[in-house]
Enzyme design. Structure first.
Site, PDB file in Angstrom:
ATOM      1  N   LYS A   1       0.830  -1.209   0.000  1.00 21.53           N
ATOM      2  CA  LYS A   1       0.000   0.000   0.000  1.00 21.53           C
ATOM      3  C   LYS A   1       0.866   1.261   0.000  1.00 21.53           C
ATOM      4  O   LYS A   1       2.083   1.188   0.088  1.00 21.53           O
ATOM      5  CB  LYS A   1      -0.957  -0.018   1.185  1.00 21.53           C
ATOM      6  CG  LYS A   1      -1.625  -1.359   1.424  1.00 21.53           C
ATOM      7  CD  LYS A   1      -2.524  -1.834   0.274  1.00 21.53           C
ATOM      8  CE  LYS A   1      -2.933  -3.279   0.529  1.00 21.53           C
ATOM      9  NZ  LYS A   1      -4.165  -3.703  -0.062  1.00 21.53           N
TER      10      LYS A   1
HETATM   11  C1  LIG Z   1      -5.008  -4.811   0.638  1.00 16.34           C
HETATM   12  C2  LIG Z   1      -6.470  -4.643   0.578  1.00 16.34           C
HETATM   13  C3  LIG Z   1      -7.306  -4.986   1.651  1.00 16.34           C
HETATM   14  C4  LIG Z   1      -6.820  -5.741   2.854  1.00 16.34           C
HETATM   15  O1  LIG Z   1      -5.795  -5.121   3.538  1.00 16.34           O
HETATM   16  P1  LIG Z   1      -4.800  -6.052   4.388  1.00 16.34           P
HETATM   17  O2  LIG Z   1      -4.018  -5.063   5.184  1.00 16.34           O
HETATM   18  O3  LIG Z   1      -3.963  -6.807   3.407  1.00 16.34           O
HETATM   19  O4  LIG Z   1      -5.627  -6.946   5.232  1.00 16.34           O
HETATM   20  C5  LIG Z   1      -8.655  -4.703   1.569  1.00 16.34           C
HETATM   21  N1  LIG Z   1      -9.170  -4.115   0.483  1.00 16.34           N
HETATM   22  C6  LIG Z   1      -8.412  -3.779  -0.578  1.00 16.34           C
HETATM   23  C7  LIG Z   1      -9.050  -3.081  -1.739  1.00 16.34           C
HETATM   24  C8  LIG Z   1      -7.041  -4.048  -0.577  1.00 16.34           C
HETATM   25  O5  LIG Z   1      -6.311  -3.727  -1.637  1.00 16.34           O
END
Ligand SMILES: *Cc1c(COP(=O)(O)O)cnc(C)c1O
Length: 429
Positions: free
Chosen positions: A208
């Site tokens: 992210k």
């Molecule tokens: C990465 C992601 C998640 C989940 O986040 P995590 O920290 O990996 O649990 C949820 N929604 C979207 C759109 C994502 O890209």
């Protein structure tokens, strides 16, 4: 086929770039001395747990929560262990559970749907539009007496149409829980994503915009929702946190979704990098877009439509090709030029960002034989999914070519990316 054209790398010609593009971990690639010092300081204190420890240092996680809330213009932020945990806490805080439906897009990471199922509610999966975010018209079409919430997902950094979605939610008395996992820091008409709905759920996982490796944040302006999320994220009903900061609502059983102090220390540093990263990615994306626009137009290639280009986190450049076959061919050709590219949907390539591939959800394979939430006695609806029920989403994603926009790109990198795109479009379209 033009005879005089430059030979593509995929056909044995010289690639436009000698080197691969930098890896796409925006915050992750910035990890440096500040992060190191911050983590070492936690280890020196031996305070690894936010609610207790041998030293008197204030909790990094608590400080991060205050700074995050401030930065986003929200009243409360709760740090948790993942984006999925943030979604789960948000749904539970909203009181969503057995018998309820939540509407979400067919293009999102599977966690958006699994969090709804974990909350014991039924995900209603609907089409995206050409912005590759949830189509507000489809949301409205799928509202039933059981609908409790809409979950807009700001995919690949780009904001959903929050004006229309909030209006639909108001009209039908629904809650909005935003999944901001892929768009940390982005905005819609000047207001940060995650602050439009009752709840915003962020991720700090390594892919992210900013990262602690694993981590997440729940944001809300509502003290009751904040307290309910706090109870749920802190096992056995807010045992630790409740002693330090009393909650205003009755306790109920929770899980352990807490953030560690090491992650909190990293998060504090990464938050200071957020706006710089966004600025860098926006400038680079604009430079590439401008350079390729005339060729794209001449070749009938269009850009992903943006609900608010200024608010885009700009993590990706997405182009629509005339057909899915062309998109795949063009993505392969670009990658051979050392301009890493991918098409965004391929039946044969499993990818848990596209509902088509969510086989166990489509089959409603649940952990118990009764099959809740789908066959829960409290659920009055009946849903059937099939992999082909989102034809527009699959068509758009299938025709898309996706290119990462790293904040590490130099001007020369951007120009080479543009050169590669122009070269490949000229040759193949
Ligand atoms: C990465 C992601 C998640 C989940 O986040 P995590 O920290 O990996 O649990 C949820 N929604 C979207 C759109 C994502 O890209």
């Amino acid at each position: 086929m033009a005879i005089s054209r430059e030979k593509l790398a995929i056909e044995g010609g010289a690639p436009v770039r000698a080197e691969p593009l930098p890896p796409m971990y925006p915050g992750g690639m910035m990890i440096g001395d500040e992060e190191k010092q911050a983590v070492l300081a936690v280890l020196d204190d031996k305070n690894l747990f936010r609610f207790a420890g041998p030293s008197k240092t204030p909790s990094r996680v608590s400080t991060f929560e205050e700074k995050f809330a401030q930065h986003f213009g929200a009243r409360f932020a709760l740090a948790v262990s993942s984006g999925t945990a943030a979604l789960h806490c948000g749904l539970v805080a909203l009181g969503i559970g057995p018998g309820d439906e939540v509407i979400l897009p067919a293009y999102t990471f599977i966690s958006s749907a699994t969090a709804i199922i974990a909350a014991k509610a039924v995900p209603i999966i609907v089409e995206v539009d050409d912005s590759l975010t949830i189509d507000p018209a489809e949301v409205e079409r799928h509202v039933t007496p059981r609908t409790r919430a809409i979950m807009p997902v700001h995919m690949r950094g780009a904001p959903c149409d929050m004006d229309r979605l909030v209006a639909i939610a108001k009209k039908h008395n629904l809650k909005v829980i935003e999944d901001v996992a892929q768009a940390d820091g982005a905005s819609f008409h000047g207001k940060r994503l995650g602050t439009f709905g009752e709840v915003g759920a962020f991720s700090l996982q390594f892919n992210k915009v900013i990262t602690t490796g694993e981590g997440g944040v729940v944001v809300t302006d509502d003290k009751i929702l904040y307290d309910r999320a706090r109870i749920f994220h802190d096992g056995a009903g807010g045992f630790f946190g409740g002693r330090k900061e009393p909650v205003s609502v009755p306790f109920f059983p929770g899980l352990n979704y807490r953030m560690s102090e090491i992650a909190g220390a990293l998060a504090l540093v990464q938050l200071t990098r957020l706006d710089g990263l966004l600025q860098a990615m926006r400038a680079r994306k604009a430079r590439i877009k401008e350079a390729i626009a005339p060729t794209a137009m001449a070749k009938g290639v269009t850009f992903r439509r943006e609900n608010d280009p200024a608010g885009d986190a700009a993590v990706a450049l997405i182009l629509y090709m005339p057909t899915a076959d062309k998109a795949r061919e063009i993505a392969r050709a670009l990658s051979a030029e050392n301009v890493r590219a991918g098409s965004m949907f391929n039946e044969g390539v499993p990818d848990w960002h596209v509902a088509f591939h969510w086989k166990h959800i489509i089959g409603q394979n649940m952990p118990t034989e009764l099959g809740c939430p789908y066959r829960c006695p409290l659920y009055q609806g009946e849903v059937h999914y099939s992999a082909d029920m989102w034809p527009r989403s699959l068509d758009l994603l299938g025709r898309s070519v996706h290119i990462d926009v790293s904040p590490l790109l130099t001007d020369a990198d951007c120009d080479q990316i543009a050169e590669g795109i122009v070269k490949v479009l000229d040759a193949l379209l």
